[in-house]
Scaffold this active site. Structure first.
Site, PDB file in Angstrom:
ATOM      1  N   THR A  34       0.829  -1.257  -0.072  1.00 31.02           N
ATOM      2  CA  THR A  34       0.000  -0.035  -0.033  1.00 31.02           C
ATOM      3  C   THR A  34       1.005   1.278  -0.053  1.00 31.02           C
ATOM      4  O   THR A  34       0.464   2.457  -0.389  1.00 31.02           O
ATOM      5  CB  THR A  34      -1.045  -0.063   1.235  1.00 31.02           C
ATOM      6  OG1 THR A  34      -1.494  -1.231   1.272  1.00 31.02           O
ATOM      7  CG2 THR A  34      -1.676   1.087   1.195  1.00 31.02           C
ATOM      8  N   TYR A  53       5.326 -12.265   4.607  1.00 30.11           N
ATOM      9  CA  TYR A  53       4.216 -11.738   3.726  1.00 30.11           C
ATOM     10  C   TYR A  53       3.731 -12.793   2.637  1.00 30.11           C
ATOM     11  O   TYR A  53       4.684 -12.841   1.812  1.00 30.11           O
ATOM     12  CB  TYR A  53       4.307 -10.242   3.496  1.00 30.11           C
ATOM     13  CG  TYR A  53       3.229  -9.674   2.944  1.00 30.11           C
ATOM     14  CD1 TYR A  53       2.007 -10.000   2.645  1.00 30.11           C
ATOM     15  CD2 TYR A  53       3.607  -8.570   1.723  1.00 30.11           C
ATOM     16  CE1 TYR A  53       0.952  -9.382   2.085  1.00 30.11           C
ATOM     17  CE2 TYR A  53       2.517  -7.848   1.053  1.00 30.11           C
ATOM     18  CZ  TYR A  53       1.276  -8.089   1.367  1.00 30.11           C
ATOM     19  OH  TYR A  53       0.402  -7.554   0.617  1.00 30.11           O
ATOM     20  N   LYS A 101       2.107 -12.141   7.897  1.00 26.57           N
ATOM     21  CA  LYS A 101       0.752 -11.546   7.395  1.00 26.57           C
ATOM     22  C   LYS A 101       0.207 -12.217   6.227  1.00 26.57           C
ATOM     23  O   LYS A 101       0.919 -12.548   4.989  1.00 26.57           O
ATOM     24  CB  LYS A 101       1.446 -10.104   6.553  1.00 26.57           C
ATOM     25  CG  LYS A 101       0.167  -9.261   6.080  1.00 26.57           C
ATOM     26  CD  LYS A 101       0.843  -8.005   5.445  1.00 26.57           C
ATOM     27  CE  LYS A 101      -0.568  -7.421   4.684  1.00 26.57           C
ATOM     28  NZ  LYS A 101       0.007  -6.218   4.032  1.00 26.57           N
TER      29      LYS A 101
END
Length: 281
Positions: free
Chosen positions: A47, A135, A163
């Site tokens: 992001t 991740y 994550k």
């Protein structure tokens, strides 16, 4: 959880029109995130438009956020790339800049085997003294971290969390039952079920504009009040739908933050394009 926090935000990177980093926007955004309940800030993740950031920009952002946050929140630096040597360099630069932890995405584009994923993650984890959050986001990387790989990586003393943006709840529960890894939901639409299954917290795009409500959601699940948790989750559904299902999360979150008066510009760097309309928050 003390390594990373619980209510983590996948922070956007404020930019001026034309793409330069916005220092005033960053300062206001970090204060907003801290004031609304974030105890972990992911800097330079997806992001944050990490593929468009230079090494110097990435380290500079980490240093600025770490200096501003102080002991109010953990700063987790996104350092993963498709290249192990580059990821190691970024990890060391993030450590020097003051990061509290690292976010390491599965290497993308090259589509390595699970042996390659394992070797890559171990090499980066060995490069610093910082705790590592893996991740797992196969929709972006083209390669998923297999449960056996996650279980093996959990044996490294600095690899402590995942994550999970894979969305396979059964797999997450399986790995949770066999390791001490802390799981963090990386899909805003699945925050409630992940928390109910034992996730330690969230890494949320929606938290850019609604961290107070994601914090309430975490607290409600932790005290076993699923009725309240469902009500909070229901209140977040329209915002989650708008930010995450109607375009690019980074661009939409920036548009919402402009609407709130937090950052001055919704600019993004190509290949992303700015959201065409303001996003109500």
């Amino acid at each position: 959880m003390t390594d990373f926090g619980t209510n983590l935000v996948a922070m956007v990177t404020p930019m001026e029109p034309g793409g330069a980093l916005s220092e005033p926007g960053l300062t206001r955004l970090v204060e907003h995130l801290l004031a609304t309940g974030c105890d972990g800030i992911v800097v330079g993740g997806t992001t944050g438009e990490s593929p468009t950031l230079t090494d110097a920009e990435s380290a500079g952002l980490v240093g600025a956020v770490a200096a501003q946050a102080g002991n109010r929140a953990r700063v987790i630096a996104g350092v993963g790339t498709h290249d192990t040597a580059t990821s190691i360099r970024r990890a060391r630069e993030a450590e020097a800049a003051g990061a509290d932890a690292l976010l390491l995405v599965c290497p993308y584009y090259s589509r390595p085997t699970q042996d390659g994923v394992l070797a890559h993650c171990l090499a980066v984890a060995d490069a610093t003294e910082l705790p590592v959050m893996l991740y797992d986001v196969p929709a972006r990387t083209g390669v998923a971290m297999a449960p056996s790989t996650l279980i093996e990586l959990a044996g490294h003393p600095r690899i402590r969390a995942v994550k999970d943006a894979k969305g396979d709840l059964f797999e997450a529960m399986t790995v949770l039952s066999r390791t001490s890894l802390a799981y963090y939901c990386g899909i805003d639409g699945l925050n409630l079920p992940y928390l109910a299954c034992g996730a330690a917290g969230l890494v949320s795009v929606v938290a850019n504009v609604a961290a107070d409500r994601t914090a309430e959601l975490i607290r409600a699940v932790r005290r076993g009040d699923l009725g309240s948790a469902r009500a909070i989750n229901d209140s977040l559904l329209p915002l989650t739908d708008t930010l995450m299902r109607s375009g690019t999360g980074a661009a939409n979150a920036k548009a919402a933050l402009v609407e709130l008066g937090i950052i001055p510009s919704a600019s993004v760097r190509l290949p992303l394009v700015e959201a065409k309309t303001a996003v109500p928050a």
